[in-house]
Design an enzyme around this catalytic site. Structure first.
Site, PDB file in Angstrom:
ATOM      1  N   GLU A 137      44.612  39.336  47.214  1.00 20.74           N
ATOM      2  CA  GLU A 137      43.600  39.753  47.106  1.00 20.74           C
ATOM      3  C   GLU A 137      43.635  41.244  48.045  1.00 20.74           C
ATOM      4  O   GLU A 137      42.629  40.365  48.765  1.00 20.74           O
ATOM      5  CB  GLU A 137      42.819  39.307  46.025  1.00 20.74           C
ATOM      6  CG  GLU A 137      41.959  40.837  45.324  1.00 20.74           C
ATOM      7  CD  GLU A 137      40.491  40.784  44.160  1.00 20.74           C
ATOM      8  OE1 GLU A 137      40.569  41.256  43.518  1.00 20.74           O
ATOM      9  OE2 GLU A 137      40.676  39.194  44.384  1.00 20.74           O
ATOM     10  N   GLU A 234      36.471  42.450  35.535  1.00 23.56           N
ATOM     11  CA  GLU A 234      36.277  41.674  36.658  1.00 23.56           C
ATOM     12  C   GLU A 234      34.920  42.197  37.138  1.00 23.56           C
ATOM     13  O   GLU A 234      34.804  43.398  37.979  1.00 23.56           O
ATOM     14  CB  GLU A 234      37.073  41.055  37.451  1.00 23.56           C
ATOM     15  CG  GLU A 234      36.436  40.081  38.318  1.00 23.56           C
ATOM     16  CD  GLU A 234      36.755  39.740  39.742  1.00 23.56           C
ATOM     17  OE1 GLU A 234      36.812  38.471  39.932  1.00 23.56           O
ATOM     18  OE2 GLU A 234      37.205  41.128  40.413  1.00 23.56           O
TER      19      GLU A 234
END
Length: 249
Positions: A137, A234
């Site tokens: 990521e 998130e």
């Protein structure tokens, strides 16, 4: 609409972790992710997943370092043996939980030696756990200063260089906005290698509703492009988690 997932590290934090699974189910989620679940007995989490009919979408690797170390070191030259040891532990945990994806964190590093270490570690990891989906990521350097994987083009280059069927990109819209300023343009460039998405609003990293990112347009684009993976919330709730879930509709 996409399939939405609750990140239990960020959401329902007014409750102990094991109580957040029920709260997520009651809120309408069918999947959860927990970034670092290693403090909790894995079987206790398995029991909660089964009881509330939830899938575990993702966990992070490596397990947290309690001596003040950084989160992740897959791109740190000289720590290859430590990476392998902790990766094996993370894979065992991920298999027990049935985690769809295991996010391999690069850590703080820079330069060609770091990229070479990251590629070598990821090649080894992909071969060590060929049945486990692995993700990397891009994370912006304001949120995590010095993080090696801080650019989406770098992420693509690494995925393509490793060239393993079980390594793909984890696309966080908040980080995309920070890094490129163009969420939809970055998604267009990265969608073919993306298997997991996380969302939060700019600039406060709150609920994906009012703010700089046009989330109705983002979600419409994901549907139009045929994205079938999870979209995980998130974010840091502005009030309680339950009070801010209107974005789901």
């Amino acid at each position: 609409m996409p399939k939405f997932c609750a990140n239990l590290t960020w959401l329902f934090t007014e409750l102990p972790l094991l109580e957040r699974f029920e709260a997520a189910k009651e809120a309408g989620f069918d999947a959860v992710e927990v970034l670092f679940p290693y403090d909790v007995n894995a079987q206790d989490i398995v029991n909660k997943l089964a009881r509330y009919e939830l899938q575990m979408a993702l966990i992070n690797c490596p397990p947290p370092n309690y001596t003040g170390g950084d989160q992740g070191f897959a791109a740190v030259p000289g720590l290859e043996e430590r990476f392998r040891r902790d990766f094996r532990r993370s894979v065992r945990y991920a298999r027990t939980l049935g985690a769809g994806h295991l996010h391999v964190m690069a850590g703080l590093a820079e330069g060609e030696a770091a990229e070479a270490a990251f590629i070598e570690n990821l090649r080894w990891a992909a071969a060590e756990a060929p049945q486990q989906s692995l993700t990397i990521e891009p994370i912006n350097n304001e949120t995590m200063p010095g993080y090696f994987l801080n650019d989406f083009d770098l992420g693509r280059r690494i995925v393509e260089t490793v060239d393993a069927p079980n390594l793909r990109l984890q696309f966080d819209t908040f980080h995309a906005a920070k890094i490129t300023g163009d969420v939809l343009g970055t998604w267009k460039a990265m969608r073919d290698i993306t298997v997991h998405i996380q969302v939060a609003q700019m600039p406060d990293r709150g609920e994906p509703d009012q703010g700089d990112i046009d989330y109705p347009a983002v979600f419409k684009k994901l549907d139009a492009d045929g994205y079938t993976g999870w979209v995980a919330g998130e974010y840091k709730p502005r009030e309680t988690t339950a009070a801010g879930l209107g974005w789901l509709s």
